[in-house]
Design an enzyme around this catalytic site. Sequence first.
Site, mmCIF file in Angstrom:
data_model
loop_
_atom_site.group_PDB
_atom_site.id
_atom_site.type_symbol
_atom_site.label_atom_id
_atom_site.label_comp_id
_atom_site.label_asym_id
_atom_site.label_seq_id
_atom_site.Cartn_x
_atom_site.Cartn_y
_atom_site.Cartn_z
ATOM 1 N N ILE A 102 0.884 -1.150 0.449
ATOM 2 C CA ILE A 102 0.139 0.372 0.286
ATOM 3 C C ILE A 102 0.851 1.183 0.084
ATOM 4 C CG2 ILE A 102 -2.366 -0.952 1.038
ATOM 5 C CD1 ILE A 102 -1.449 0.773 3.635
ATOM 6 N N ASP A 103 2.463 1.175 0.299
ATOM 7 C CA ASP A 103 2.815 2.417 0.590
ATOM 8 C C ASP A 103 3.324 2.489 -0.917
ATOM 9 O OD1 ASP A 103 3.187 2.357 3.376
ATOM 10 O OD2 ASP A 103 4.662 0.700 3.708
ATOM 11 N N LEU A 150 -6.920 0.413 8.457
ATOM 12 C CA LEU A 150 -7.947 0.507 8.222
ATOM 13 C C LEU A 150 -7.544 0.347 6.469
ATOM 14 C CD1 LEU A 150 -10.877 2.271 9.751
ATOM 15 C CD2 LEU A 150 -10.599 0.407 9.364
ATOM 16 N N ARG A 186 -5.190 0.045 4.851
ATOM 17 C CA ARG A 186 -4.168 -1.422 3.495
ATOM 18 C C ARG A 186 -5.394 -2.863 3.238
ATOM 19 N NH1 ARG A 186 0.452 -3.534 7.797
ATOM 20 N NH2 ARG A 186 -0.950 -5.241 8.365
#
Lengths: 385, 385
Positions: free
Chosen positions: B132-133, B291, B293
């Site tokens: 997600i980064d 939340l 991710r």
Amino acid sequence: MPSIVIAQGGGPTAVINQTLCGAILAARRHDPSLQILGARYGVRGLTADNVVDLTAVPEADLHRLGNTPNSALGSTRDKPDPDTCSDILAALDRLDARAFVYIGGNDTAGTLELLRQQSSGPCHFVHAPKTIDNDLMENDHVPGFISAAAFVANALVSIDLDFRAMPGIHVAIVMGRHAGFLTAAAAGWQQSPDDAPHLIYTPEQPFSIPRFLDEVDAVYARLGRCIVSMSEGVQDEMGRPLTEALAGGAVERDAHGNLQLTGGDLGMEIQKALKSRFRKARARVDTLGYLPRGYIGVIDETDRKEAFAAGEFAAQSALTGSGSVVLHYDGDRIEPRLVPLERVAGKTRHMPDDFFAGSSAVSAEGRGYFRRLLPTRPDIFLPFV
Amino acid sequence: MPSIVIAQGGGPTAVINQTLCGAILAARRHDPSLQILGARYGVRGLTADNVVDLTAVPEADLHRLGNTPNSALGSTRDKPDPDTCSDILAALDRLDARAFVYIGGNDTAGTLELLRQQSSGPCHFVHAPKTIDNDLMENDHVPGFISAAAFVANALVSIDLDFRAMPGIHVAIVMGRHAGFLTAAAAGWQQSPDDAPHLIYTPEQPFSIPRFLDEVDAVYARLGRCIVSMSEGVQDEMGRPLTEALAGGAVERDAHGNLQLTGGDLGMEIQKALKSRFRKARARVDTLGYLPRGYIGVIDETDRKEAFAAGEFAAQSALTGSGSVVLHYDGDRIEPRLVPLERVAGKTRHMPDDFFAGSSAVSAEGRGYFRRLLPTRPDIFLPFV
């Protein structure tokens, strides 16, 4: 020219504008001679002469507005004193108001009841319900709650999956001052005792950190993970909110005397307690905070329709009398009814005792209630963890 | 019997199981003679002999599993030392592995590169990207990011609407250790400078609390509200994470040396700073935390498809060589390519300088990038506030 005035009070919800939209359309339908006015920022708009004319807003625009979360007219938490009530009544009089529909929670109903008592004019006062807290008396549930509950249920299912992949402890701090409905709602999606939320702490049941840590310990030992849903408003055995105890009494209150809770303080205390007890475990506390109450990504269709219908019913009722619109459940269908304002005004509905199984779990009765309201749980298929 | 081994590492995403599903189906298609094995809890499953046979899982089950967020095989953050690498390679040897596909971020790619260097057998090592980064080198963007970004963008739009109804200041603390993509993503939905997020603080730009307060002051004075998106990993002028400074150095790190940030500490510090500067304003800090991710309520369709395609391409590539699958953008289409592992392993991609306009805003260039990735912004119609 006679008018109907509409306003919105208190915290926003995902569907509060559906209620506004329904009220406007019903007013047009039932009495086309009425001017339809919106007071901006709640009753403040009346005393400050900040009113918009909604009479001719195209229906397509109203539906777009209805689909947009959060108070379209602006909101307020002001609680009018008797002088302000006089000013509001004078403003309604100047506007030739035959009806004032105020969309909000129990404090909003309280404001209306004050106005009704002090009024000597022809204006009717009707409360249209909304709140994510689901804490209005006389209602099976309240418009705004289902969408917020669906947000929280999705959150807890997702966090549970996260922790099935890597062990640990997670605490979600959920809004809820006096009533635990929103915190407990995710229980409606539990299909086995291993499904999150494994522990649920609400303001209705006494909370103590040592017992909480013991309960987390037991779940974590059994499952390798523990997912907790905790109300911002959890209280100690003395009925004192933990946040107040933490702040040593130095807390803020709004005009209605409501404690201004911040989940952050509670969260830090819980994080500290978990760290001291579970030194090696992944332990994380997140404050869902404002997210559940108007999240545009999760708006429930039933909630949308019920909020719209509540608005329609409020405007229609306001043509003939005062009261609070409530959602009544007859065991089969939900339908709006009008009850006297005093039965809702300023009162708080708590989770019934039989919704609990001990101080940290929801009973089958409670799960059934939430399951009836929530949308279908998303399909989950994880055969390997 | 020759096999292909698949595992998942690092934090979960909403679509990481699409990649698993794609890899399994492609392996079946391209070499039906291979046994398909899943190592549970990442490389841990190899050393602990915790492996499941995926060869015959029905395709319908795989698609259900693909639609379920968060690592279906379980995950780990272990970083193997040379001895553990030997054990892993011995396990792959015992399983007659011709390919090892490891789905994860830059640390996962790093583990694969270690294994590749130490291996003398026939096994190929292929990294399938997820995070997600969005911080993997060589990738236009990374599977898992779009869904997380959509969650955050929906959150900030919703919070903005909330604060249009009642004035105040809101800070959302967003995951992001070194890269600010997720924190900044909501800028892709900005249509005017009045749209949230009004201020964006990422690890790439130096952060100071006094400057932050001045910037909030200016926005709040102009709009009556200020919505802030802030990375957990914001750093001071010395490049030191603020959470580390707050903790006085007493912080935890994982096996890869990554700082274990908790948004809570940062959130409390920010809350305190806001309260001391804006005594009368509603000021609230929430930690979105876990939340974004793997939120089951907001899974992006493009993200789903790209994650699936990356898995297919990884398994297919693994039949002929080692490398890292990256999503390449040619100005028109996204397509997967294979690059040497060392170009991704252990490296961090940051937001490019030209994505910023000063230290707290995203440039038109940056907004364009995020807009291209995000789904269409939901319709918002609020003509009165």
